[in-house]
Each structure stands twice: as C-alpha cells, then as structure tokens.
Design a protein around this motif. Structure first.
Motif, mmCIF file in Angstrom:
data_model
loop_
_atom_site.group_PDB
_atom_site.id
_atom_site.type_symbol
_atom_site.label_atom_id
_atom_site.label_comp_id
_atom_site.label_asym_id
_atom_site.label_seq_id
_atom_site.Cartn_x
_atom_site.Cartn_y
_atom_site.Cartn_z
ATOM 1 N N LYS A 1 0.576 8.629 -22.563
ATOM 2 C CA LYS A 1 1.820 8.461 -22.600
ATOM 3 C C LYS A 1 2.841 9.102 -23.435
ATOM 4 C CE LYS A 1 2.377 3.701 -23.392
ATOM 5 N NZ LYS A 1 2.478 2.469 -24.029
ATOM 6 N N ASP A 2 2.134 10.105 -24.412
ATOM 7 C CA ASP A 2 2.828 10.840 -25.225
ATOM 8 C C ASP A 2 3.159 12.376 -24.363
ATOM 9 O OD1 ASP A 2 0.544 12.248 -25.180
ATOM 10 O OD2 ASP A 2 0.170 12.161 -27.192
ATOM 11 N N ALA A 3 2.997 12.428 -22.966
ATOM 12 C CA ALA A 3 3.329 13.567 -22.136
ATOM 13 C C ALA A 3 4.810 13.707 -22.007
ATOM 14 C CB ALA A 3 2.739 13.326 -20.744
ATOM 15 N N PRO A 4 5.470 14.805 -21.964
ATOM 16 C CA PRO A 4 6.777 15.011 -21.914
ATOM 17 C C PRO A 4 7.478 14.083 -20.799
ATOM 18 C CG PRO A 4 5.733 17.284 -22.296
ATOM 19 C CD PRO A 4 4.738 16.229 -21.708
ATOM 20 N N PRO B 1 0.921 -1.101 -0.136
ATOM 21 C CA PRO B 1 -0.104 -0.001 -0.028
ATOM 22 C C PRO B 1 1.008 1.270 -0.087
ATOM 23 C CG PRO B 1 -0.327 -1.243 2.025
ATOM 24 C CD PRO B 1 0.758 -2.093 1.164
ATOM 25 N N ASP B 2 2.229 1.220 0.485
ATOM 26 C CA ASP B 2 2.918 2.387 0.418
ATOM 27 C C ASP B 2 3.623 2.784 -0.967
ATOM 28 O OD1 ASP B 2 2.385 2.636 3.121
ATOM 29 O OD2 ASP B 2 4.413 1.727 3.724
ATOM 30 N N VAL B 3 3.409 1.796 -1.907
ATOM 31 C CA VAL B 3 3.908 2.134 -3.007
ATOM 32 C C VAL B 3 2.974 2.970 -3.976
ATOM 33 C CG1 VAL B 3 4.585 1.099 -5.337
ATOM 34 C CG2 VAL B 3 5.353 0.248 -3.370
ATOM 35 N N LYS B 4 3.528 4.035 -4.531
ATOM 36 C CA LYS B 4 2.531 4.893 -5.340
ATOM 37 C C LYS B 4 2.706 4.328 -6.840
ATOM 38 C CE LYS B 4 2.092 7.833 -2.011
ATOM 39 N NZ LYS B 4 0.906 7.946 -1.469
ATOM 40 N N VAL B 5 1.444 4.648 -7.526
ATOM 41 C CA VAL B 5 1.292 4.358 -8.941
ATOM 42 C C VAL B 5 0.828 5.189 -9.672
ATOM 43 C CG1 VAL B 5 -0.024 2.416 -10.194
ATOM 44 C CG2 VAL B 5 0.683 1.839 -7.745
ATOM 45 N N VAL B 6 1.747 5.440 -10.993
ATOM 46 C CA VAL B 6 1.558 6.114 -11.916
ATOM 47 C C VAL B 6 0.983 5.409 -13.193
ATOM 48 C CG1 VAL B 6 2.306 8.136 -13.380
ATOM 49 C CG2 VAL B 6 3.058 7.996 -11.162
ATOM 50 N N VAL B 7 -0.295 5.453 -13.547
ATOM 51 C CA VAL B 7 -0.629 4.606 -14.678
ATOM 52 C C VAL B 7 -0.550 5.788 -15.895
ATOM 53 C CG1 VAL B 7 -2.715 3.594 -15.987
ATOM 54 C CG2 VAL B 7 -2.235 3.162 -13.435
ATOM 55 N N VAL B 8 0.057 4.904 -17.035
ATOM 56 C CA VAL B 8 0.049 5.690 -18.200
ATOM 57 C C VAL B 8 -0.563 4.893 -19.516
ATOM 58 C CG1 VAL B 8 2.165 7.169 -17.721
ATOM 59 C CG2 VAL B 8 2.330 4.814 -18.846
ATOM 60 N N THR B 9 -1.092 5.731 -20.356
ATOM 61 C CA THR B 9 -1.843 5.026 -21.544
ATOM 62 C C THR B 9 -1.651 5.637 -22.667
ATOM 63 O OG1 THR B 9 -4.021 3.992 -22.234
ATOM 64 C CG2 THR B 9 -3.878 5.947 -20.994
ATOM 65 N N THR B 10 -1.645 4.901 -23.823
ATOM 66 C CA THR B 10 -1.627 5.477 -25.243
ATOM 67 C C THR B 10 -2.768 6.038 -25.553
ATOM 68 O OG1 THR B 10 -0.054 3.825 -25.819
ATOM 69 C CG2 THR B 10 -0.942 4.906 -27.731
ATOM 70 N N PHE B 11 -3.937 5.182 -25.020
ATOM 71 C CA PHE B 11 -5.241 5.570 -25.381
ATOM 72 C C PHE B 11 -5.843 6.342 -24.381
ATOM 73 C CE2 PHE B 11 -3.997 1.225 -26.573
ATOM 74 C CZ PHE B 11 -3.941 1.371 -28.007
ATOM 75 N N GLY B 12 -6.494 7.634 -24.578
ATOM 76 C CA GLY B 12 -6.878 8.732 -23.723
ATOM 77 C C GLY B 12 -8.488 8.085 -23.445
ATOM 78 N N ARG B 13 -8.812 6.913 -23.141
ATOM 79 C CA ARG B 13 -10.232 6.477 -22.966
ATOM 80 C C ARG B 13 -10.448 6.866 -21.622
ATOM 81 N NH1 ARG B 13 -9.032 0.942 -25.786
ATOM 82 N NH2 ARG B 13 -9.030 1.773 -27.837
ATOM 83 N N PRO B 14 -11.732 7.735 -21.111
ATOM 84 C CA PRO B 14 -12.246 8.252 -19.904
ATOM 85 C C PRO B 14 -12.363 7.007 -19.187
ATOM 86 C CG PRO B 14 -13.399 9.339 -21.921
ATOM 87 C CD PRO B 14 -12.489 8.228 -22.551
ATOM 88 N N GLY B 15 -13.001 5.922 -19.508
ATOM 89 C CA GLY B 15 -13.289 4.682 -18.663
ATOM 90 C C GLY B 15 -12.045 4.359 -18.005
ATOM 91 N N TYR B 16 -10.869 4.386 -18.755
ATOM 92 C CA TYR B 16 -9.767 3.879 -18.189
ATOM 93 C C TYR B 16 -9.377 4.692 -16.827
ATOM 94 C CZ TYR B 16 -8.249 0.697 -22.060
ATOM 95 O OH TYR B 16 -7.972 -0.284 -23.020
#
Length: 203
Positions: A106-109, A76-91
C-alpha cells in the motif's frame, strides 16, 4: 482519452480518501465508487460498471482476497489490483490464486498504483518484485483449506467444542486438524501455529 472507471475498497476512511484523491489526479482514471467492506465490492462493481477494482486485503465482511474470487466469478472482465499494508508472501500467493491481476504494497507511490491500473487493463500482471522473491523463497502453504479454516476459527481463542459447532465438525475432527496444522508449522501449540501462519499470510 477513455476514462478508466475505478472502484476503491479500503476500510480505513483516511487512507481510502487519500488514495481516491491521488488517483483522481491522474488524467485517465476516475474513482467512481468507494466501499469500506469486502462484502460490498461486488454490488458496487455491478452498479458502477467498473473497469478495475483496487482492493485492500484486510477488510470487514470479506477479505480482499475473497472479494477478488467473487469478482472473478461474477464479473470476469473486471481487473483486480490487490494492495496490502502487510508484505506477506502467503497473501501474494493466495491473491494470485484468487485471480488478482496485480499485487502491491500500500505504501507504493500513487503513480505506481496508477501505472499498475493501466497495465492490468492492457492485460499485464503486476507484482511487487520484493514480495514475489519472498513468496518464491517461502514456498507454498503446507496447510489444507480445512486446516486453514480450523486455525482461523481457533485464532480468537475458541475451544474445540466452539470450533466444532461453528464449522459443523466433530470435536475429534477439529482436534485432528489442529494437530496436523501444529505439526506442519512445527509449532508448539495452536496459538503459535496461528501466529506463524498469520505472519506468512497463510490464514
């Protein structure tokens, strides 16, 4: 300066290596582990005592969203950053429900990804603003977890009998779930329901 220990999970090796190289240039971030499958995330996170996991959504073995939920339960202490190619709101909605601390395309700098890593460690949430607006406009998925599961299993063209066998349900129950999902999506058939649910990131 204490180094941030980062795990990178991405199934495309070129993308993964590029991200690792770019994030490795940051003075306070060290990429200590890289995996290509979602089901390898937890073991690597434990082995390398990471602070932050940067997870792609679309991976073999387990999606980034499922891996997020597993990390949240076990570490629970680990932080999670999720990145995706698909900008789908449901994701976005499902990633947040699974316990992600940040959600970015994913294409963020690389500098923006690095900043997100620092912010989540400081206890903040980071969400791509365009996706956040789209998720609010789109609303929540109308599908139940079971309807999602049946649609997911149907997505490769499986028959009702094959879906029933895979999910340990009766064929009649499968028919009911498919019928409800098609109705809720206002789709003409199961293939269209699968396509529409995928486009919204609900599967």
């Amino acid at each position: 300066m204490s180094m941030i220990r980062l795990l990178l999970a991405e199934d495309q090796s070129m993308v993964r290596e590029a991200l690792a190289a770019l994030l490795g240039l940051e003075p306070d971030i060290e990429v200590v582990a890289q995996v290509a499958r979602g089901d390898e995330v937890l073991a690597a996170a434990r082995e390398h005592a990471i602070d932050v996991a940067l997870l792609d959504i679309e991976m073999p073995g387990m999606t980034g969203i499922e891996a997020t939920a597993e990390l949240r339960r076990a570490l629970p202490d680990v932080k999670v950053v999720v990145v995706t190619t698909f900008g789908r709101p449901g994701y976005l909605r499902r990633a947040m429900e699974s316990g992600a601390d940040a959600f970015l395309v994913k294409d963020a700098p690389a500098s923006q990804l690095a900043e997100a890593v620092r912010k989540v460690l400081a206890g903040q949430r980071v969400i791509d603003p365009t996706l956040a607006a789209a998720a609010l406009a789109d609303g929540a998925s109308p599908l139940t977890e079971r309807e999602r599961e049946v649609l997911r299993t149907a997505s490769d063209g499986s028959t009702n009998a094959e879906i029933a066998a895979a999910l340990h349900l009766s064929q009649g129950t499968v028919r009911n779930y498919l019928s409800m999902a098609i109705q809720k999506m206002a789709a003409r058939n199961r293939a269209e329901a699968v396509r529409m649910a995928r486009e919204k990131g609900w599967l």
